[in-house]
Design a protein around this motif. Sequence first.
Motif, PDB file in Angstrom:
ATOM      1  N   UNK A  29      10.737   7.719 -11.201  1.00 50.09           N
ATOM      2  CA  UNK A  29       9.679   8.644 -11.639  1.00 50.09           C
ATOM      3  C   UNK A  29       8.338   7.932 -11.669  1.00 50.09           C
ATOM      4  N   UNK A  30       8.298   6.768 -12.280  1.00 47.76           N
ATOM      5  CA  UNK A  30       7.037   6.033 -12.417  1.00 47.76           C
ATOM      6  C   UNK A  30       6.544   5.522 -11.069  1.00 47.76           C
ATOM      7  N   UNK A  31       7.462   4.972 -10.270  1.00 51.03           N
ATOM      8  CA  UNK A  31       7.037   4.363  -9.007  1.00 51.03           C
ATOM      9  C   UNK A  31       6.596   5.414  -7.986  1.00 51.03           C
ATOM     10  N   UNK A  32       7.261   6.556  -7.968  1.00 57.28           N
ATOM     11  CA  UNK A  32       6.851   7.609  -7.032  1.00 57.28           C
ATOM     12  C   UNK A  32       5.474   8.158  -7.422  1.00 57.28           C
ATOM     13  N   UNK A  33       5.253   8.349  -8.721  1.00 57.80           N
ATOM     14  CA  UNK A  33       3.928   8.813  -9.167  1.00 57.80           C
ATOM     15  C   UNK A  33       2.864   7.785  -8.826  1.00 57.80           C
ATOM     16  N   UNK A  34       3.178   6.509  -9.016  1.00 57.66           N
ATOM     17  CA  UNK A  34       2.229   5.447  -8.689  1.00 57.66           C
ATOM     18  C   UNK A  34       1.976   5.377  -7.186  1.00 57.66           C
ATOM     19  N   UNK A  35       3.015   5.612  -6.402  1.00 59.41           N
ATOM     20  CA  UNK A  35       2.856   5.586  -4.938  1.00 59.41           C
ATOM     21  C   UNK A  35       1.837   6.628  -4.489  1.00 59.41           C
ATOM     22  N   UNK A  36       1.935   7.829  -5.055  1.00 58.15           N
ATOM     23  CA  UNK A  36       0.993   8.897  -4.678  1.00 58.15           C
ATOM     24  C   UNK A  36      -0.390   8.611  -5.241  1.00 58.15           C
ATOM     25  N   UNK A  37      -0.422   8.255  -6.532  1.00 56.88           N
ATOM     26  CA  UNK A  37      -1.712   8.086  -7.216  1.00 56.88           C
ATOM     27  C   UNK A  37      -2.454   6.824  -6.774  1.00 56.88           C
ATOM     28  N   UNK A  38      -1.745   5.720  -6.733  1.00 64.12           N
ATOM     29  CA  UNK A  38      -2.402   4.422  -6.535  1.00 64.12           C
ATOM     30  C   UNK A  38      -2.419   3.956  -5.082  1.00 64.12           C
ATOM     31  N   UNK A  39      -1.600   4.571  -4.243  1.00 63.91           N
ATOM     32  CA  UNK A  39      -1.557   4.145  -2.842  1.00 63.91           C
ATOM     33  C   UNK A  39      -2.106   5.242  -1.930  1.00 63.91           C
ATOM     34  N   UNK A  40      -1.439   6.394  -1.905  1.00 63.30           N
ATOM     35  CA  UNK A  40      -1.845   7.443  -0.968  1.00 63.30           C
ATOM     36  C   UNK A  40      -3.240   7.972  -1.273  1.00 63.30           C
ATOM     37  N   UNK A  41      -3.504   8.237  -2.571  1.00 63.22           N
ATOM     38  CA  UNK A  41      -4.803   8.810  -2.932  1.00 63.22           C
ATOM     39  C   UNK A  41      -5.916   7.766  -2.927  1.00 63.22           C
ATOM     40  N   UNK A  42      -5.566   6.510  -3.145  1.00 60.24           N
ATOM     41  CA  UNK A  42      -6.579   5.460  -3.254  1.00 60.24           C
ATOM     42  C   UNK A  42      -6.831   4.760  -1.924  1.00 60.24           C
TER      43      UNK A  42
END
Length: 208
Positions: A39-52
């Motif tokens: 849950x945490x890593x998938x949210x971070x993947x979208x927020x911190x990688x894809x969006x950033x």
Amino acid sequence: MSETSHHPRFDLASERVGTIYAKALYGAADAAGSLDVVVEELASLVRDVLDTHPQLANAVVSPRIAHEERLQILDKAFAGRMNPTLLTFLKVLSGHNRLYCLREIQRAFHLLVGEKRGRVDVKVTSAQPLSEQSFASVSARLRETLGKDVEVLTSVNPALIGGLIVRVGDTVIDGSVAHQLENIRRQTLSAAAQQAKDALERFTTSET
């Protein structure tokens, strides 16, 4: 949070795909005992990688890049730094050319996990940012009203003037000042129209 998408698609189709794959990811993560981490890593993947990092997002989701090349990119970027279940899931998505649906999958996965845990997402829009005290008060009231744990997602829209708009699933409760003023305007126009109609009827009746 702005969304960046670089793959043409129908949103409804992507949402459906997201729901299907989210269920698959839930089953795999739950079986592996790594649900919280995923849950945490998938949210971070979208927020911190894809969006950033949109360039990296392009490299990951682009259909012009071969699956084998994407596997190398995924391993180089995430192997040893990401939960193995999630990394395997990303590789499966790559093989099915579904990586472009990652945001939809993350949203559906978040909702699914919340549903399984008796938690519900509530979106609250206010005219100004909620203070810490107001946020706590609103959250407590929502928990009491809904009888469930809630995750409150806030946004700001100055056009509301005051009050709140609360959205729970497909249900919207509009308690904004702007909405109340609009209701008053409509009621005033309706009353004026009725008065004009009554006056016209009295006039035409007296003429006959």
